[in-house]
Design a protein around this motif. Structure first.
Motif, mmCIF file in Angstrom:
data_model
loop_
_atom_site.group_PDB
_atom_site.id
_atom_site.type_symbol
_atom_site.label_atom_id
_atom_site.label_comp_id
_atom_site.label_asym_id
_atom_site.label_seq_id
_atom_site.Cartn_x
_atom_site.Cartn_y
_atom_site.Cartn_z
ATOM 1 N N SER A 231 0.872 -0.669 -0.280
ATOM 2 C CA SER A 231 0.055 0.422 0.089
ATOM 3 C C SER A 231 0.693 1.263 0.290
ATOM 4 O O SER A 231 0.392 1.941 0.114
ATOM 5 N N VAL A 232 2.134 1.316 -0.263
ATOM 6 C CA VAL A 232 3.093 2.099 0.167
ATOM 7 C C VAL A 232 2.967 3.325 -0.841
ATOM 8 O O VAL A 232 2.664 4.528 -1.115
ATOM 9 N N LEU B 10 -0.468 4.154 -2.004
ATOM 10 C CA LEU B 10 -2.061 4.878 -2.045
ATOM 11 C C LEU B 10 -1.307 6.339 -2.058
ATOM 12 O O LEU B 10 -0.904 6.563 -1.291
ATOM 13 N N LEU C 204 -0.796 8.416 -3.741
ATOM 14 C CA LEU C 204 0.017 9.061 -4.589
ATOM 15 C C LEU C 204 -0.360 10.222 -5.415
ATOM 16 O O LEU C 204 -1.189 9.478 -6.362
ATOM 17 N N GLN D 183 8.337 3.561 6.439
ATOM 18 C CA GLN D 183 7.020 3.802 5.469
ATOM 19 C C GLN D 183 6.093 3.323 5.622
ATOM 20 O O GLN D 183 5.336 2.481 5.404
ATOM 21 N N ASP D 184 4.925 4.807 5.430
ATOM 22 C CA ASP D 184 3.588 4.654 5.309
ATOM 23 C C ASP D 184 3.519 4.671 3.959
ATOM 24 O O ASP D 184 3.915 5.720 3.726
ATOM 25 N N PRO D 185 1.786 4.998 4.638
ATOM 26 C CA PRO D 185 1.561 5.326 2.905
ATOM 27 C C PRO D 185 0.683 6.426 2.771
ATOM 28 O O PRO D 185 0.799 7.332 3.441
ATOM 29 N N GLY D 186 1.851 6.965 1.688
ATOM 30 C CA GLY D 186 1.693 8.502 0.913
ATOM 31 C C GLY D 186 2.039 9.508 2.080
ATOM 32 O O GLY D 186 2.423 10.287 1.502
ATOM 33 N N GLN D 187 2.893 9.231 2.511
ATOM 34 C CA GLN D 187 4.135 9.668 3.029
ATOM 35 C C GLN D 187 5.589 9.033 2.732
ATOM 36 O O GLN D 187 6.027 7.916 2.608
#
Lengths: 111, 116
Positions: free
Chosen positions: A3-4, A6, A8, B37-41
């Motif tokens: 899910s990294v 998502l 973006l 690492q977290d989603p969207g960051q």
């Protein structure tokens, strides 16, 4: 699934077209910049770097442009291929030696 | 081939449990790093080490611990004090030639930690 990527921004391109991925950096004292490619479920892979005393650097099918006036970095990929589909993110090294990473842009290559 | 090996690829933690993520490199790099690492960051630095037996806190060190007993190894322990541990954890290494050396960090393929 991973899910990294998502939430973006996504850049969609046709296979064979050129891609341009942009990055705004935050620190005017940053002196070194790196572009990474991250495929789903894998770690970031180094693509190309550039030092602040340069405006442009070319690699194999990739070019990085640095505009220090507006604190902007771009990655150009020539003749984009399906294997280029991934999340791309930039990193800046500040004057204190710290690396700051952007969240990234997802590149989707369509046949 | 030289590189960075992280294990396991997937890890599950129970409430109140400490878990340790492994990172080994055979690149002969002096510096090693742990990121979350977290989603969207963007990646956030947890800990880093520039030399054996020395390490410094990064931006989000609370609830984590590390050791650097060997140049090749930099294990990360996620303690029970870390209340939101679910994330993708990345280990990196780089050459250190002098302070603020302009060398890229090279990454392993990560460990995905989830809560049971």
């Amino acid at each position: 699934g991973e899910s990294v990527g998502l939430h973006l921004p996504t850049l969609s391109v046709q296979e064979g077209d050129n891609s341009i991925i942009n990055c705004a950096y935050s620190n005017s004292a940053s002196d070194y910049f790196i572009w990474y490619k991250q495929e789903s479920g894998k770690g970031p892979q180094f693509i190309i770097d550039i030092r602040s005393n340069m405006d442009k650097r070319q690699g194999q099918r990739v070019t990085v442009l640095l505009n220090k006036t507006v604190k902007h970095l771009s990655l150009q990929i020539a003749a984009t291929q399906p294997g280029d589909s991934a999340v791309y993110f930039c990193a800046e090294k500040t004057g204190e030696g710290k690396l700051i990473f952007g969240a990234g842009t997802r590149l989707a290559v369509h046949p | 081939d030289g590189g960075i090996t992280q294990s396991p690829k997937y890890l599950f933690r129970k409430e109140g449990q400490n878990v340790t993520l492994s990172c080994e490199q055979n690149l002969n790099h002096d510096a090693m790093y742990w990121y979350r690492q977290d989603p969207g960051q963007g990646l956030r630095l947890i800990y880093y080490s520039q030399i054996v037996n020395d390490f410094q806190k990064g931006d989000i060190a609370e609830g984590y611990s590390v050791s650097r007993e060997k140049k090749e190894s930099f294990p990360l322990t996620v303690t029970s004090a870390q209340k939101n541990p679910t994330a993708f954890y990345l280990c990196a290494s780089s050459i250190v030639t002098r302070a603020y050396s302009n060398q890229p960090q090279h990454f392993g393929d990560g460990t995905r930690l989830s809560i049971l």
